[in-house]
Design a protein around this motif. Structure first.
Motif, PDB file in Angstrom:
ATOM      1  N   PRO A 171       6.560  -3.977 -16.173  1.00  0.00           N
ATOM      2  CA  PRO A 171       7.086  -2.715 -14.900  1.00  0.00           C
ATOM      3  C   PRO A 171       8.293  -2.995 -14.828  1.00  0.00           C
ATOM      4  O   PRO A 171       9.798  -1.822 -14.813  1.00  0.00           O
ATOM      5  CB  PRO A 171       6.854  -3.188 -13.426  1.00  0.00           C
ATOM      6  CG  PRO A 171       5.361  -4.245 -14.294  1.00  0.00           C
ATOM      7  CD  PRO A 171       5.945  -4.246 -15.006  1.00  0.00           C
ATOM      8  N   TYR A 215       4.606   4.854 -15.748  1.00  0.00           N
ATOM      9  CA  TYR A 215       3.970   4.870 -15.061  1.00  0.00           C
ATOM     10  C   TYR A 215       2.802   4.461 -15.862  1.00  0.00           C
ATOM     11  O   TYR A 215       2.070   3.529 -15.724  1.00  0.00           O
ATOM     12  CB  TYR A 215       3.670   5.565 -13.870  1.00  0.00           C
ATOM     13  CG  TYR A 215       2.300   5.573 -13.119  1.00  0.00           C
ATOM     14  CD1 TYR A 215       2.623   4.551 -11.737  1.00  0.00           C
ATOM     15  CD2 TYR A 215       0.912   5.346 -13.459  1.00  0.00           C
ATOM     16  CE1 TYR A 215       2.045   3.898 -11.049  1.00  0.00           C
ATOM     17  CE2 TYR A 215      -0.012   4.694 -12.461  1.00  0.00           C
ATOM     18  CZ  TYR A 215       0.927   3.581 -11.543  1.00  0.00           C
ATOM     19  OH  TYR A 215      -0.320   3.322 -10.189  1.00  0.00           O
ATOM     20  N   LEU A 247       3.147  -6.622  -9.500  1.00  0.00           N
ATOM     21  CA  LEU A 247       3.450  -5.189  -9.153  1.00  0.00           C
ATOM     22  C   LEU A 247       2.061  -4.565 -10.774  1.00  0.00           C
ATOM     23  O   LEU A 247       2.001  -3.715 -10.898  1.00  0.00           O
ATOM     24  CB  LEU A 247       5.239  -4.759  -9.766  1.00  0.00           C
ATOM     25  CG  LEU A 247       5.167  -2.648  -9.610  1.00  0.00           C
ATOM     26  CD1 LEU A 247       4.434  -3.071  -8.706  1.00  0.00           C
ATOM     27  CD2 LEU A 247       7.026  -2.757 -10.118  1.00  0.00           C
ATOM     28  N   ILE A 299       2.338   1.315 -17.957  1.00  0.00           N
ATOM     29  CA  ILE A 299       2.213  -0.240 -17.299  1.00  0.00           C
ATOM     30  C   ILE A 299       0.720  -0.258 -16.675  1.00  0.00           C
ATOM     31  O   ILE A 299       0.277  -0.926 -17.708  1.00  0.00           O
ATOM     32  CB  ILE A 299       2.837   0.017 -15.774  1.00  0.00           C
ATOM     33  CG1 ILE A 299       4.131   0.299 -16.063  1.00  0.00           C
ATOM     34  CG2 ILE A 299       2.788  -1.128 -15.628  1.00  0.00           C
ATOM     35  CD1 ILE A 299       4.744   0.055 -14.610  1.00  0.00           C
ATOM     36  N   ASP A 356       7.053  -8.892 -11.275  1.00  0.00           N
ATOM     37  CA  ASP A 356       6.718  -8.637 -12.747  1.00  0.00           C
ATOM     38  C   ASP A 356       5.505  -8.682 -12.927  1.00  0.00           C
ATOM     39  O   ASP A 356       4.755  -7.371 -13.007  1.00  0.00           O
ATOM     40  CB  ASP A 356       7.089  -8.995 -13.896  1.00  0.00           C
ATOM     41  CG  ASP A 356       7.967  -7.943 -14.739  1.00  0.00           C
ATOM     42  OD1 ASP A 356       7.945  -6.479 -14.296  1.00  0.00           O
ATOM     43  OD2 ASP A 356       9.151  -8.271 -15.640  1.00  0.00           O
TER      44      ASP A 356
END
Length: 203
Positions: A171, A161, A8, A164, A5
């Motif tokens: 993520p 996306y 990313l 994030i 997590d």
């Protein structure tokens, strides 16, 4: 949080940043800024689309109501996962500038700042309402118009996306939120068509 997590999140939110994305990603997240265009599209679809299009709009309204007000709201309160921007330092928080009416925010310079944790122990990170709603919408549209639905799935993925990229979600919040949206859309369309079939049989 797991190393996956955190790693990313760093790749998307920090290492993968770009000036063009610093406007585009907050713009995709700012659903309220697109509300005039969305209302216009709905009205045109209801007016020119025919019976099938109006049935689709009905399903969309139900799917969003269930996905947002019931599923997302209930899980956010139950899980209470803190958002990245509230949980740790170094997360880049991105948003559009303030303006009124809301669509004028699209023409403002984006606001970019580093997160300042507030010591919160309960938050609204899971699920991502944006992701649940967008994938529910894409699924409903795909059930009626496959080509338009596929295009909407691409937009839904971009919105997911963006959550994030803007520091609003981990993520690991996204894949389950996508699944919840798809299941909500499928469930609403299936139930609606079943009801319509039984109704027509009685008439």
């Amino acid at each position: 949080m797991t190393a996956w997590d955190l790693g990313l999140l760093h790749q998307i939110n920090t290492a993968g940043s770009h000036p063009a994305l610093d406007w585009l990603m907050p713009a995709l997240s700012a659903i309220e800024a697109w509300l005039p265009a969305i209302i216009l599209a709905v009205l045109l679809t209801a007016w020119r689309g025919g019976k099938q299009a109006r049935l689709m709009l009905f399903c969309l309204a139900i799917a969003i109501a269930i996905g947002d007000a019931v599923i997302s709201n209930t899980l956010k309160k139950t899980v209470g996962r803190v958002r990245p921007r509230d949980a740790m330092e170094g997360v880049i928080v991105r948003d559009l500038g303030n303006a009124s009416p809301a669509f004028m925010r699209l023409f403002e310079k984006p606001v970019i700042k580093a997160s300042e944790p507030r010591g919160e122990t309960h938050g609204k990170s899971f699920p991502s309402s944006h992701t649940v709603n967008m994938f529910a919408v894409a699924t409903v549209i795909a059930c009626f118009y496959r080509g338009a639905g596929l295009a909407m799935y691409l937009l839904a993925a971009a919105v997911a996306y963006s959550r994030i990229y803007c520091g609003a979600h981990w993520p690991s919040d996204i894949p389950p939120s996508m699944a919840l949206g798809v299941l909500t859309g499928l469930g609403v369309v299936s139930a609606t068509k079943r009801f319509m079939s039984r109704w027509n049989a009685r008439v």
